[in-house]
Design an enzyme around this catalytic site. Sequence first.
Site, mmCIF file in Angstrom:
data_model
loop_
_atom_site.group_PDB
_atom_site.id
_atom_site.type_symbol
_atom_site.label_atom_id
_atom_site.label_comp_id
_atom_site.label_asym_id
_atom_site.label_seq_id
_atom_site.Cartn_x
_atom_site.Cartn_y
_atom_site.Cartn_z
ATOM 1 N N VAL A 112 3.603 -1.832 -5.092
ATOM 2 C CA VAL A 112 3.178 -3.231 -4.975
ATOM 3 C C VAL A 112 1.981 -3.213 -4.027
ATOM 4 C CG1 VAL A 112 3.793 -5.521 -4.143
ATOM 5 C CG2 VAL A 112 5.482 -4.145 -5.360
ATOM 6 N N PRO A 113 0.771 -3.294 -4.572
ATOM 7 C CA PRO A 113 -0.427 -2.968 -3.799
ATOM 8 C C PRO A 113 -0.823 -4.044 -2.805
ATOM 9 C CG PRO A 113 -1.063 -3.651 -6.001
ATOM 10 C CD PRO A 113 0.450 -3.674 -5.961
ATOM 11 N N CYS A 114 -0.040 -4.150 -1.761
ATOM 12 C CA CYS A 114 -0.254 -5.206 -0.781
ATOM 13 C C CYS A 114 -1.543 -4.982 0.004
ATOM 14 C CB CYS A 114 0.934 -5.293 0.164
ATOM 15 S SG CYS A 114 1.341 -3.749 0.963
ATOM 16 N N HIS A 115 -2.080 -3.772 -0.041
ATOM 17 C CA HIS A 115 -3.338 -3.511 0.680
ATOM 18 C C HIS A 115 -4.508 -4.229 0.023
ATOM 19 C CE1 HIS A 115 -3.067 -0.501 -2.524
ATOM 20 N NE2 HIS A 115 -4.373 -0.493 -2.536
ATOM 21 N N ARG A 116 -4.316 -4.731 -1.203
ATOM 22 C CA ARG A 116 -5.413 -5.422 -1.896
ATOM 23 C C ARG A 116 -5.464 -6.904 -1.563
ATOM 24 N NH1 ARG A 116 -3.873 -2.371 -7.399
ATOM 25 N NH2 ARG A 116 -4.491 -0.267 -6.767
#
Length: 149
Positions: A112-116
Site C-alpha cells: 500500500v504505497p503510502c509514500h506516494r
Amino acid sequence: MEIIGGSCRFGLWFVHVWWNGIIVHQVRFTTTGISGEVPALIRQYCGGRNVRLSQLDSIAIHEDTVYSRIYRAVQDIPYGSTSTYGEIAARVRTSPRVVGQAMARNPTPLVVPCHRILAADGVGGFTPSVDIKMALLAMEKKGLRRVKI
DNA sequence: AACGTACACTTAT
DNA sequence: ATAAGTGTACGTT
C-alpha cells in the site's frame, strides 16, 4: 499457511516482510535485517525496477472499514506518481486527518504505497523516517526516466 | 464503558 | 497563529 519473514535491502535500510506466500501481513523498515525470503516483486522494486507492488495482496485491504477503503484508494496511485492526503480523503469521503492516521498505521507499506501521499504544502510524514519516503520517491522518478529513454 | 488525548492533515478564522 | 473537523487507537479512570 505459515507466515514467514524475510528482509531485503533498500539503501541503508532493511525491508522486513512477513507473508505466507500469498498475502503480505506486515512490511517494516528496520536498521537490521534477518535472513529469509521476501516476495520477488519486492526484491525487484527495491532494486529500482518499475513494478506494480499493488498486485501483491495485503492483509490491510479486505475489511469494510474506513482504513481499508483508504488503503485500496492508495493502491490505485501508480508507480512514479503521487497524490495528497486531501485527494484521498475526498475520494473516500473522509477527512485528510484520517488519511494521515491510516497511513501512520499502514501495516504493509510499499504494497500500500503510502509514500506516494504528500501533504498539501510539503512532503508529509513517514515512519520510521521521512528520508525513506523521499528516497522511494526519488527512486521511482528515476525508474520512470529509465522507462522513458 | 466512558473519557481524554494524540495523531504522517486541511481549511477557514 | 489557532481552532474545528475527522476516525481510530490507546491510555486512564
